[in-house]
Enzyme design. Structure first.
Site, PDB file in Angstrom:
ATOM      1  CG  ASN A  97       7.784  -4.710   0.704  1.00  0.00           C
ATOM      2  OD1 ASN A  97       8.802  -4.234   1.155  1.00  0.00           O
ATOM      3  ND2 ASN A  97       6.808  -4.104   1.154  1.00  0.00           N
ATOM      4  CB  VAL A 109       1.964 -11.168   6.117  1.00  0.00           C
ATOM      5  CG1 VAL A 109       1.781 -10.617   4.872  1.00  0.00           C
ATOM      6  CG2 VAL A 109       2.484 -10.360   7.216  1.00  0.00           C
ATOM      7  CE  LYS A 124      13.182  -6.753   7.767  1.00  0.00           C
ATOM      8  NZ  LYS A 124      11.967  -6.852   6.706  1.00  0.00           N
ATOM      9  CB  SER A 169      -0.975  -0.005   1.350  1.00  0.00           C
ATOM     10  OG  SER A 169      -0.065   0.009   2.420  1.00  0.00           O
ATOM     11  CE1 TYR A 184      12.447  -3.812  10.060  1.00  0.00           C
ATOM     12  CE2 TYR A 184      14.954  -3.445  10.174  1.00  0.00           C
ATOM     13  CZ  TYR A 184      13.674  -3.504   9.580  1.00  0.00           C
ATOM     14  OH  TYR A 184      13.652  -3.202   8.229  1.00  0.00           O
TER      15      TYR A 184
HETATM   16  P1  NAP Z   1       6.633   0.916   5.463  1.00  0.00           P
HETATM   17  O1  NAP Z   1       6.570   2.378   4.445  1.00  0.00           O
HETATM   18  O2  NAP Z   1       6.134   1.030   6.980  1.00  0.00           O
HETATM   19  O3  NAP Z   1       5.229   0.044   4.678  1.00  0.00           O
HETATM   20  C1  NAP Z   1       5.329  -1.366   5.097  1.00  0.00           C
HETATM   21  C2  NAP Z   1       4.184  -2.025   4.718  1.00  0.00           C
HETATM   22  O4  NAP Z   1       3.788  -3.073   5.302  1.00  0.00           O
HETATM   23  C3  NAP Z   1       2.777  -1.368   4.463  1.00  0.00           C
HETATM   24  O5  NAP Z   1       2.008  -1.544   3.266  1.00  0.00           O
HETATM   25  C4  NAP Z   1       1.907  -1.928   5.672  1.00  0.00           C
HETATM   26  O6  NAP Z   1       0.722  -1.942   5.539  1.00  0.00           O
HETATM   27  C5  NAP Z   1       2.574  -3.448   5.664  1.00  0.00           C
HETATM   28  N1  NAP Z   1       2.209  -4.406   6.502  1.00  0.00           N
HETATM   29  C6  NAP Z   1       2.463  -3.859   7.960  1.00  0.00           C
HETATM   30  N2  NAP Z   1       2.183  -5.007   8.985  1.00  0.00           N
HETATM   31  C7  NAP Z   1       1.648  -5.859   7.941  1.00  0.00           C
HETATM   32  C8  NAP Z   1       0.827  -7.078   8.054  1.00  0.00           C
HETATM   33  N3  NAP Z   1       0.795  -7.720   9.502  1.00  0.00           N
HETATM   34  N4  NAP Z   1       0.144  -7.767   7.170  1.00  0.00           N
HETATM   35  C9  NAP Z   1       0.248  -7.296   5.806  1.00  0.00           C
HETATM   36  N5  NAP Z   1       0.915  -5.895   5.526  1.00  0.00           N
HETATM   37  C10 NAP Z   1       1.457  -5.483   6.486  1.00  0.00           C
HETATM   38  O7  NAP Z   1       7.654   0.382   5.400  1.00  0.00           O
HETATM   39  P2  NAP Z   1       8.829   0.327   4.188  1.00  0.00           P
HETATM   40  O8  NAP Z   1       9.931   1.302   4.769  1.00  0.00           O
HETATM   41  O9  NAP Z   1       8.242   0.449   2.622  1.00  0.00           O
HETATM   42  O10 NAP Z   1       9.621  -1.067   4.332  1.00  0.00           O
HETATM   43  C11 NAP Z   1       9.220  -2.224   3.390  1.00  0.00           C
HETATM   44  C12 NAP Z   1      10.170  -3.417   3.992  1.00  0.00           C
HETATM   45  O11 NAP Z   1      11.635  -3.195   3.705  1.00  0.00           O
HETATM   46  C13 NAP Z   1       9.865  -4.004   5.025  1.00  0.00           C
HETATM   47  O12 NAP Z   1      10.081  -5.341   5.562  1.00  0.00           O
HETATM   48  C14 NAP Z   1      11.107  -3.482   5.963  1.00  0.00           C
HETATM   49  O13 NAP Z   1      11.683  -3.840   7.107  1.00  0.00           O
HETATM   50  C15 NAP Z   1      12.253  -3.253   4.730  1.00  0.00           C
HETATM   51  N6  NAP Z   1      13.378  -2.292   4.962  1.00  0.00           N
HETATM   52  C16 NAP Z   1      12.811  -0.939   4.935  1.00  0.00           C
HETATM   53  C17 NAP Z   1      13.989  -0.162   4.923  1.00  0.00           C
HETATM   54  C18 NAP Z   1      13.837   1.312   5.126  1.00  0.00           C
HETATM   55  O14 NAP Z   1      15.002   1.994   5.338  1.00  0.00           O
HETATM   56  N7  NAP Z   1      12.793   1.788   4.829  1.00  0.00           N
HETATM   57  C19 NAP Z   1      15.480  -0.724   5.144  1.00  0.00           C
HETATM   58  C20 NAP Z   1      15.481  -1.705   5.258  1.00  0.00           C
HETATM   59  C21 NAP Z   1      14.374  -2.721   4.944  1.00  0.00           C
HETATM   60  P3  NAP Z   1      -0.360  -0.643   6.160  1.00  0.00           P
HETATM   61  O15 NAP Z   1       0.003   0.386   5.485  1.00  0.00           O
HETATM   62  O16 NAP Z   1      -1.754  -1.306   6.308  1.00  0.00           O
HETATM   63  O17 NAP Z   1       0.388  -0.459   7.440  1.00  0.00           O
END
Ligand code: NAP
Length: 254
Positions: A97, A71, A166, A15, A162
């Protein structure tokens, strides 16, 4: 990429943030894009974001459907994937993701914060992979891409839950890559560094500055930087890559 046409792709957490960008990277190729999201706290706002992702994809000439599915619930994921198979007959690509943070120092970390992060980040990927793999094995084809993090390799204070989730994702990627390789299925992980999304925007200013200091390329990453690598790993060009962790972090881990 043209070789995604007619494929069915499932993206968890599509989303917003990186997941939305990943969805968009498959748009316009005739691909069936299914994504989920889940926020019990403010369902209306989360649904609006999902509708926005669907619209961005249809504006780009693609098809996408977003559904609220947790999930961490095997039952919910099961019916979601069943719906995808009923509607398209396939699951070609699964991108695990969805992820959350519940940061805090170890000695103050509540059991609930540990469990929530493990349930979504690691158990969620396990559940989705297990269910999708059944279809992929029958197809003798599949691509699974897991969202890890640079901190899953380097560690990070204040993120014991976290980081463990990971690091677990990396282990899951390697084990499942070996298990499913004979069935024509590749499994890889992408390890983003510091990417501009709501997840990082919620970090204290001091923590954001400290992160920036650790990036040799001197800038924060964009969701598109990560999405491009995911799309490549899902493409035919990546057919001979499995069990790998590709860092997309501006050099945070070298
Ligand atoms: P984000 O903006 O917080 O988005 C997270 C997404 O996951 C949202 O669509 C959220 O849905 C969904 N979500 C959360 N809990 C869920 C559940 N129980 N079931 C289904 N969907 C769920 O995060 P992001 O920064 O894009 O991160 C995406 C991935 O990349 C994650 O795995 C994160 O750990 C990894 N990552 C991110 C970074 C970074 O710097 N941003 C760095 C390393 C790794 P809602 O909108 O409904 O809450």
């Amino acid at each position: 990429m043209s070789d995604h046409s007619k494929k069915t792709v499932i993206i968890t957490g599509g989303s917003r943030g990186i997941g939305r960008s990943v969805c968009l990277s498959f748009a316009g190729a005739g691909t069936n894009i299914y994504f989920n999201y889940f926020s019990p706290v403010n369902p209306a706002a989360e649904e609006a974001l999902a509708v926005e992702t669907e619209k961005l994809i249809s504006d780009a000439g693609g098809f996408a459907k977003g559904i609220s599915v947790n999930v961490a619930s095997e039952n919910e994921v099961s019916s979601f994937f069943e719906q995808v198979i009923n509607e398209t007959g396939r699951i070609d690509v699964l991108i695990n993701n969805a992820g959350i943070t519940r940061d805090g120092l170890l000695i103050r970390m509540k059991e609930r914060d540990w469990d929530d992060v493990m349930d979504v980040n690691l158990k969620g990927a396990f559940i989705c992979t297990k269910i999708a793999a059944k279809t992929m094995i029958k197809q003798r084809f599949g691509r699974i891409i897991n969202m890890a993090s640079v901190v899953g390799v380097t560690g990070n204070p204040g993120q014991a839950n976290y980081v463990s989730s990971k690091a677990g994702i990396i282990g899951l990627t390697k084990a499942v890559a070996k298990e499913l390789a004979p069935r024509g299925i590749t499994v890889n992980a992408v390890a983003p560094g510091y990417i501009e999304t709501e997840m990082t925007a919620s970090l204290p200013k001091k923590a954001q500055e400290a992160m920036m200091q650790q990036i040799p390329l001197g800038r924060a990453g964009k969701p598109e930087d990560v999405a491009a690598v995911v799309a490549f790993l899902a493409s035919d060009q990546a057919a001979y890559i499995t069990g790998q962790v590709i860092h997309v972090s501006g050099g945070m881990y070298i």
